[in-house]
Design an enzyme around this catalytic site. Structure first.
Site, PDB file in Angstrom:
ATOM      1  N   ASP A 130       0.868  -1.179   0.000  1.00 20.50           N
ATOM      2  CA  ASP A 130       0.000   0.000   0.000  1.00 20.50           C
ATOM      3  C   ASP A 130       0.900   1.221   0.000  1.00 20.50           C
ATOM      4  OD1 ASP A 130      -2.313  -1.493   0.094  1.00 20.50           O
ATOM      5  OD2 ASP A 130      -2.475  -1.429   2.266  1.00 20.50           O
ATOM      6  N   ASP A 187     -13.564  -3.985  -1.947  1.00 18.14           N
ATOM      7  CA  ASP A 187     -13.370  -3.739  -0.514  1.00 18.14           C
ATOM      8  C   ASP A 187     -14.745  -3.862   0.133  1.00 18.14           C
ATOM      9  OD1 ASP A 187     -10.734  -3.189  -1.078  1.00 18.14           O
ATOM     10  OD2 ASP A 187     -11.000  -1.013  -1.072  1.00 18.14           O
TER      11      ASP A 187
END
Length: 266
Positions: A11, A130
């Site tokens: 990330d 997500d």
């Protein structure tokens, strides 16, 4: 049976690798190019780069980091975050990405999935989902029975910041129909907790579609990865914190799974 894959996730925020919990409280975890090279040498099957604030900040993804990484690593590289158009797909693939991941743009413009898969091939198109649990008080055929009740899974966009009201299982079926080659499935509830993947979510989506599912969110030890493959029926397991901070090495996780009969590349 196809070999299961172990995929480190990087990330990226402001050009650095970060790790948080439930998409919040981000801490620095290193340089993306250096970490990528390290994981390539350690035996990772693939790498995933997610520019986690690009969509929320409405800016383009960091092409230069992708180019520098692609020069150093020789395993498949998936890149996502802030991808909004066919031009973005083309730029990332030209910079050295093998696959491109879309989430927010896919929800807002589903035809992008179809168009990208027709132009570049479905193997290049990864749809990231997500998802977060939404509990309901009563049993219903459209709900999933989990350890503490009944729920459905809501799709979130903008890096986990905004709910959409969309059911993740139905969305997974739709993205497969539109031509996605793979789904990167992250449980927001489990992200960074190291308490194990959301096996109910992973299993429900794995059983709903025929394309590969990458389980993400919650890896804390090799047993969790094994469970994602066996109970969650995932094709690959994504992980970040347990690798970035040296708690486990990729070979430890692979050997654990291999010794339990999982087909995996050592």
């Amino acid at each position: 049976m196809l070999a299961k894959r172990i995929i480190p996730c990087l990330d990226i925020k402001d050009g650095r690798v970060v790790k948080g919990t439930k998409f919040l409280n981000l801490k620095d975890a290193g340089d993306p190019v250096e970490l990528s090279e390290y994981y390539d040498n350690e035996g990772a099957d693939e790498l995933v780069f997610l520019d986690i604030t690009a969509s929320a900040e409405k800016r383009d993804i960091i092409i230069d980091v992708v180019e520098r990484t692609a020069e150093k690593v020789f395993i498949p590289l998936t890149v996502g975050g802030g991808v909004k158009s066919i031009k973005d797909f083309r730029n990332l693939l030209n910079a050295g990405a093998d696959k491109v991941s879309i989430n927010t743009a896919a929800v807002k413009n589903p035809s992008l999935i179809k168009e990208a898969s027709e132009i570049f091939g479905s193997q290049c198109v990864v749809v990231a989902i997500d998802a977060k649990r939404v509990y309901e008080k009563r049993e219903d055929k459209n709900l999933v029975k989990v350890e503490d009740g009944y729920c459905w899974f809501e799709v979130y966009i903008y890096g986990g910041r905004k709910g959409t009201g969309i059911d993740a299982i139905e969305w997974a079926k739709k993205v497969e129909e539109l031509g996605a080659g793979e789904i990167l499935l992250t449980s927001i509830d489990k992200d960074g907790t190291k308490s194990g993947y959301d096996l109910y979510l992973t299993k429900a989506i794995s059983e709903a579609v025929n394309i590969p599912i990458i389980a993400s969110g919650g890896a804390g030890k090799p047993e969790h990865v094994y469970d994602a493959f066996v109970k969650g029926k995932a094709d690959a397991a994504l992980m970040a914190g347990i690798l970035h901070y040296g708690e486990y090495k990729i070979k430890d996780i692979k050997e654990f799974c291999y010794n339990k009969g999982i087909p995996i590349r050592l």
